[in-house]
Design an enzyme around this catalytic site. Structure first.
Site, mmCIF file in Angstrom:
data_model
loop_
_atom_site.group_PDB
_atom_site.id
_atom_site.type_symbol
_atom_site.label_atom_id
_atom_site.label_comp_id
_atom_site.label_asym_id
_atom_site.label_seq_id
_atom_site.Cartn_x
_atom_site.Cartn_y
_atom_site.Cartn_z
ATOM 1 N N LYS A 34 -3.148 42.349 -27.139
ATOM 2 C CA LYS A 34 -2.407 43.129 -26.128
ATOM 3 C C LYS A 34 -2.973 44.540 -26.103
ATOM 4 O O LYS A 34 -3.278 45.112 -27.157
ATOM 5 C CB LYS A 34 -0.925 43.107 -26.508
ATOM 6 C CG LYS A 34 -0.027 44.004 -25.669
ATOM 7 C CD LYS A 34 1.453 43.821 -26.048
ATOM 8 C CE LYS A 34 2.329 44.898 -25.432
ATOM 9 N NZ LYS A 34 3.749 44.798 -25.818
ATOM 10 N N ASP A 91 5.586 41.286 -30.885
ATOM 11 C CA ASP A 91 4.508 42.173 -30.448
ATOM 12 C C ASP A 91 4.311 43.241 -31.528
ATOM 13 O O ASP A 91 5.108 44.176 -31.646
ATOM 14 C CB ASP A 91 4.853 42.841 -29.109
ATOM 15 C CG ASP A 91 4.835 41.855 -27.926
ATOM 16 O OD1 ASP A 91 5.008 40.638 -28.154
ATOM 17 O OD2 ASP A 91 4.664 42.310 -26.790
ATOM 18 N N LYS A 97 -2.605 40.070 -23.183
ATOM 19 C CA LYS A 97 -1.481 40.727 -22.507
ATOM 20 C C LYS A 97 -1.894 42.144 -22.153
ATOM 21 O O LYS A 97 -2.275 42.924 -23.031
ATOM 22 C CB LYS A 97 -0.239 40.729 -23.415
ATOM 23 C CG LYS A 97 0.962 41.479 -22.817
ATOM 24 C CD LYS A 97 2.223 41.273 -23.659
ATOM 25 C CE LYS A 97 3.359 42.200 -23.239
ATOM 26 N NZ LYS A 97 4.588 42.016 -24.043
#
Ligand SMILES: O=C[C@H](O)COP(=O)(O)O
Length: 314
Positions: free
Chosen positions: A214, A151, A250
Site C-alpha cells: 500500500k 493495514d 492498494k
C-alpha cells in the site's frame, strides 16, 4: 525482470537482503513519469467507463482515520459501504471499511451479514514509532475485535537507515499476528524519497509475506502518485514472475476524483494485467472518492448531474 532467484536465500541476513534490494534494476524517474503520463491520456469508451466506475466502487476501502471519529460516524460509513446509493440497488458495495483499531468492533457489528470487509490500521499507525511488542499488541487487538484486514506501516526510519532485515522481520511478525486476516503493508512512499526506494520497499514487503503493498497512510504528502503506482504495480507483476504468487496493490491518500481512479485502472490493466482488476488484488484507500464515483455514475446514466445532495457528505 526475468532473473530467477532463490527468494529464501536473499533474506538470510541484512547483507544478503541489501545486496538483493540494491541489485534490483534502478527506476528511471523521467521514464516512469513519462510512462505514467502517457497512460493517463488514454481515452476509454462510455461503456468501459461505466464498467470502470462500478469496478472502482467495488475496490474502495472506505476510510475514516480521524482522531475525532465516533461510533456513530463509523456506523453511517458502514451503511454507505454496504449500499453506497440507497436509491439504486445496482450500485456495488465497496470492498472494506477502514478504521482505527478501537472502532473495529463497531464496524464489524454494523457490517454483519454483508460481504464488506473490516480493515484496521495498526502497528502504531501512522508513524510506526513504537516497540515491536506494542505494534503487535495493536494488531492482535484489531484481529480479536474482528478485523479481516490489517493495514500496517513499515518502520521508515529503519528502512532509510538500511536496516532492511529489521523491517523484514517486523512484517513477518505482523503477518503471524494477523492469523487469517489479510496484511496490507504501507510503505509511506512520500517518506521514501526515491522511486528506487519504493521499488526496494515493495520487494521487501512482498518477500516478507505482505498480501498487499500500500502506498500511504494518507497523513503524509505526497501520497499515491502515478509514478509510485507504476513502480508498485511492476513489483507485484515481477514478483509473480519469480514466485508464482499473486499479491495486491492498494493506492491510498489524496485520490478523490473518478477520473484519477479510472486512469489508475487503465494503469493496473496495462502494467500488472487484468488479473489485478479485482478487489482481491487492487484497492483504493479513500475517504471521499466514493462520492465522486457515485456522482459520475449518475451523470453517465442520466446525462446530467443531480443536485448537490445526490451524494451524501460524510
Ligand atoms: O488509507 C486511506 C487514506 O487514509 C485515505 O486518504 P484520503 O482521506 O486522502 O482519501
Amino acid at each position: 525482470m526475468t532473473t530467477v532467484v532463490d527468494l529464501r536465500d536473499v533474506t538470510r541476513d541484512n547483507a544478503a537482503l541489501r545486496r538483493f534490494l540494491h541489485g534490483l534494476p534502478g527506476v528511471d524517474q523521467v521514464g516512469a513519469e513519462g510512462r505514467a503520463g502517457a497512460l493517463a491520456t488514454r481515452s476509454i469508451k462510455t461503456t468501459a467507463k461505466a464498467w470502470a466506475i462500478d469496478t472502482a466502487i467495488s475496490m474502495v476501502d472506505l476510510t475514516t482515520l480521524e482522531g475525532a471519529d465516533t461510533p456513530g460516524k463509523v456506523r453511517s460509513l458502514c451503511a454507505k459501504a454496504m449500499r453506497p446509493d440507497p436509491t439504486d440497488a445496482s450500485v456495488p458495495a465497496v470492498a472494506a471499511v477502514c478504521v482505527y483499531p478501537d472502532l473495529v468492533e463497531t464496524a464489524v457489528h454494523a457490517l454483519r451479514g454483508s460481504r464488506v470487509g473490516v480493515a484496521s490500521v495498526a502497528t502504531a499507525f501512522p508513524s510506526g514509532r513504537a516497540s515491536l511488542e506494542t505494534k503487535l499488541h495493536d494488531v492482535r487487538d484489531a484481529v480479536a475485535a474482528g478485523a479481516s484486514e490489517i493495514d500496517m506501516v513499515i518502520d521508515r526510519g529503519a528502512f532509510l537507515a538500511g536496516r532492511y532485515l529489521q523491517v523484514f522481520e517486523e512484517i513477518v511478525a505482523t503477518k503471524a499476528a494477523c492469523g487469517t486476516a489479510h496484511l496490507k503493508v504501507i510503505l509511506e512512499t512520500g517518506e521514501l524519497a526515491t522511486l528506487d526506494n519504493t521499488r526496494r520497499a515493495s520487494w521487501l514487503a512482498l518477500l516478507a509475506g505482505g498480501d498487499f503493498i500500500k502506498t500511504s497512510t494518507g497523513k503524509v504528502a505526497p501520497a499515491a502518485t502515478p509514478p509510485v503506482a507504476l513502480v508498485m504495480l511492476e513489483a507485484v507483476r515481477d514478483y509473480r514472475e519469480v514466485s508464482g504468487e499473486l499479491r495486491g496493490v492498494k493506492l491510498a491518500g489524496g485520490i478523490r476524483a473518478s477520473k484519477e481512479a479510472v486512469r489508475y485502472l487503465v494503469m493496473v490493466n496495462e502494467v500488472a494485467g487484468d488479473d489485478w482488476l479485482d478487489p482481491r488484488l487492487f484497492r483504493f484507500g479513500a475517504s471521499s472518492l466514493l462520492n465522486d464515483l457515485l456522482l459520475q455514475r449518475h451523470k453517465l446514466a442520466t446525462g446530467s448531474y443531480d443536485g448537490p445532495d445526490y451524494v451524501t457528505v460524510d
